[in-house]
Design a protein around this motif. Structure first.
Motif, short mmCIF file in Angstrom:
data_model
loop_
_atom_site.label_atom_id
_atom_site.label_comp_id
_atom_site.label_asym_id
_atom_site.label_seq_id
_atom_site.Cartn_x
_atom_site.Cartn_y
_atom_site.Cartn_z
N TRP A 157 0.69 -1.18 -0.03
CA TRP A 157 0.02 0.08 0.06
C TRP A 157 1.03 1.22 -0.02
CZ3 TRP A 157 -3.96 2.81 -1.11
CH2 TRP A 157 -4.20 3.71 -0.62
N HIS A 158 1.98 1.24 0.56
CA HIS A 158 2.74 2.23 0.69
C HIS A 158 3.44 2.54 -0.72
CE1 HIS A 158 3.48 1.56 5.46
NE2 HIS A 158 2.19 2.20 5.00
N ILE A 159 3.53 1.72 -1.42
CA ILE A 159 4.45 1.67 -2.70
C ILE A 159 3.24 2.35 -3.58
CG2 ILE A 159 5.18 0.46 -4.89
CD1 ILE A 159 6.29 -1.47 -2.80
N ALA A 160 2.02 1.76 -3.56
CA ALA A 160 0.84 2.43 -4.29
C ALA A 160 0.72 3.68 -4.05
CB ALA A 160 -0.20 1.53 -4.24
N ARG A 161 0.61 4.29 -2.82
CA ARG A 161 0.58 5.50 -2.40
C ARG A 161 1.42 6.36 -2.96
NH1 ARG A 161 -0.15 7.03 3.95
NH2 ARG A 161 2.02 6.27 3.69
N ARG A 162 2.68 5.80 -2.88
CA ARG A 162 3.78 6.79 -3.35
C ARG A 162 3.65 7.02 -4.95
NH1 ARG A 162 9.91 5.15 -2.14
NH2 ARG A 162 9.16 5.86 -0.03
N VAL A 163 3.16 6.12 -5.72
CA VAL A 163 2.78 6.13 -7.17
C VAL A 163 1.89 7.06 -7.42
CG1 VAL A 163 2.22 4.89 -9.08
CG2 VAL A 163 3.86 4.03 -7.66
N LEU A 164 0.77 6.73 -6.70
CA LEU A 164 -0.61 7.69 -7.02
C LEU A 164 -0.48 9.20 -6.40
CD1 LEU A 164 -3.03 4.87 -6.31
CD2 LEU A 164 -2.45 5.91 -8.40
N THR A 165 0.61 9.52 -5.53
CA THR A 165 0.56 10.89 -5.15
C THR A 165 1.76 11.74 -6.03
OG1 THR A 165 1.96 10.11 -3.29
CG2 THR A 165 -0.53 10.36 -2.96
N PHE A 166 2.52 10.96 -6.69
CA PHE A 166 3.46 11.61 -7.30
C PHE A 166 3.15 12.60 -8.10
CE2 PHE A 166 7.27 11.77 -10.54
CZ PHE A 166 8.00 12.10 -9.60
N PRO A 167 3.65 13.92 -8.07
CA PRO A 167 2.97 15.15 -8.99
C PRO A 167 2.90 14.74 -10.14
CG PRO A 167 4.44 15.95 -7.37
CD PRO A 167 4.57 14.53 -6.98
N ALA A 168 4.09 14.44 -10.78
CA ALA A 168 4.31 14.30 -12.16
C ALA A 168 3.16 13.08 -13.08
CB ALA A 168 5.56 13.74 -13.08
N PHE A 169 3.14 11.97 -12.05
CA PHE A 169 2.25 10.88 -12.23
C PHE A 169 0.80 11.33 -12.52
CE2 PHE A 169 -0.22 6.79 -11.62
CZ PHE A 169 0.45 5.97 -12.59
N LEU A 170 0.12 12.26 -11.52
CA LEU A 170 -0.96 12.95 -11.28
C LEU A 170 -1.23 13.59 -12.63
CD1 LEU A 170 -1.47 13.91 -7.49
CD2 LEU A 170 -2.20 11.93 -8.71
N ALA A 171 -0.17 14.41 -13.10
CA ALA A 171 -0.55 15.28 -14.18
C ALA A 171 -0.43 14.17 -15.58
CB ALA A 171 1.11 16.16 -14.38
N LEU A 172 0.23 13.06 -15.35
CA LEU A 172 0.17 12.02 -16.63
C LEU A 172 -1.42 11.83 -16.69
CD1 LEU A 172 1.06 10.62 -18.84
CD2 LEU A 172 1.81 8.79 -16.92
N LEU A 173 -2.01 11.36 -15.42
CA LEU A 173 -3.19 10.66 -15.49
C LEU A 173 -4.28 11.95 -15.83
CD1 LEU A 173 -3.40 8.77 -12.12
CD2 LEU A 173 -3.24 7.99 -14.07
N LEU A 174 -4.08 13.07 -15.49
CA LEU A 174 -4.93 14.09 -15.97
C LEU A 174 -4.89 14.28 -17.73
CD1 LEU A 174 -6.87 16.51 -15.24
CD2 LEU A 174 -5.10 17.90 -14.88
N ALA A 175 -3.79 14.35 -17.92
CA ALA A 175 -3.36 14.57 -19.27
C ALA A 175 -4.07 13.43 -20.31
CB ALA A 175 -2.02 14.44 -19.52
N LEU A 176 -3.99 12.24 -19.69
CA LEU A 176 -4.58 11.01 -20.53
C LEU A 176 -6.07 11.20 -20.28
CD1 LEU A 176 -2.11 8.06 -19.35
CD2 LEU A 176 -2.33 9.35 -21.20
#
Length: 303
Positions: A157-176
């Motif tokens: 869960w800690h690994i998943a949370r780190r991925v899902l809260t990373f700013p650039a990854f959030l920007a990627l999800l928004l872009a997609l």
């Protein structure tokens, strides 16, 4: 395919200025951390949102995203075998298992991709970094830290949370989520200067953090790690690109991203985990110096 002289000179100048400011102690002690945080939370998400919204899922994009995973398997196996043969300490092995496979594919990779290959190649750089380097750091990197470092082993869960809260990854999800609808002109006008500012801020931060004093006992490991990261992996990517069906901008982007020096974040995590901090820092610093020397030559040979 060429590296504009002005951009390359600009990069060298800013790194030199950052080094001078650090040497003269003009900046606060943690100035580099502040610059890195600005890049992490502002400039990097801006660039990802601006160019990832142009991603079009196709075979080339998937092949580019697969490249760092293939390089990970080969480079991690090479480091592990060398570590056993040369009887490196566990801390040295852990540091190289982090800094050899993981490159600086966002902070340096994005702006250099735009400077060398043009803005049209940036979606490929985003795919290589976000679906490759970032996910590798968040999974493989965390496992290496847990196995070789000290401290509490992270839970899934800690690994998943780190991925899902990373700013650039959030920007990627928004872009997609937005794609293929073009971004509004007003938003593009805001994001463009923020993305352009990525290179100068990163270059200054690199200059401030640059350290070229490795421990003598780690010179063999440092040389081996740099040889693998800065020479073997780009050559391997060059060979793998046509096998993956990559040509043109997609192939050039994959090879260029594989030639980036070791990831600063990976080295910082290695340091925090007690994995020979000076070796990890030297991998990053000497990797940047080697990139500045090798990249123009490599591009001239490929031109």
């Amino acid at each position: 395919m060429h590296l504009p002289l002005a951009t390359f000179a600009f990069l060298l100048l800013l790194i030199a200025i950052g080094r001078l400011l650090a040497w003269r102690r003009v900046l606060p002690e943690r100035a580099a951390d502040t610059l890195n945080l600005v890049v992490l939370y502002v400039n990097l998400p801006a660039m990802v949102l601006l160019y990832a919204s142009r991603l079009q899922l196709n075979r080339a994009l998937l092949a580019v995203a697969a490249m760092p995973w293939l390089l990970l398997l080969i480079s991690a196996a090479a480091v592990w075998l060398l570590a056993r043969a040369l009887r490196w300490p566990r801390a040295v092995t852990g540091a190289l298992l982090l800094t050899v496979p993981l490159g600086n594919t966002s902070y340096l990779g994005y702006p250099l991709t735009r400077a060398i290959l043009g803005a049209a190649a940036l979606p490929y750089a985003v795919a290589y970094d976000q679906f490759g380097s970032f996910l590798i750091l968040s999974t493989y990197g965390v496992l290496i830290l847990a196995w070789y470092g000290h401290g509490v082993r992270p839970r899934p869960w800690h690994i998943a949370r780190r991925v899902l809260t990373f700013p650039a990854f959030l920007a990627l999800l928004l872009a997609l989520a937005i794609a293929p609808t073009p971004l509004p002109h007003w938003l593009t006008a805001v994001l463009h200067p923020l993305s352009v500012a990525l290179l100068p801020l990163v270059a200054l931060a690199i200059g401030v953090q640059l350290k070229l004093k490795p421990d003598r006992e780690h010179l063999a490991a440092l040389g081996t790690g740099l040889l693998l990261k800065m020479l073997a992996l780009p050559l391997l990517a060059l060979l793998l690109a046509p096998l993956l069906g990559l040509h043109g901008a997609a192939a050039h982007t994959a090879v260029l991203e594989s030639a980036m020096p070791p990831m600063i974040t990976a080295a910082a995590l290695a340091s925090m985990a007690g994995l020979t901090p000076r070796l990890a820092a030297a991998m990053v610093s000497y990797g940047i110096v080697l990139m500045l020397l090798i990249l123009p030559l490599g591009l001239r040979l490929l031109h």
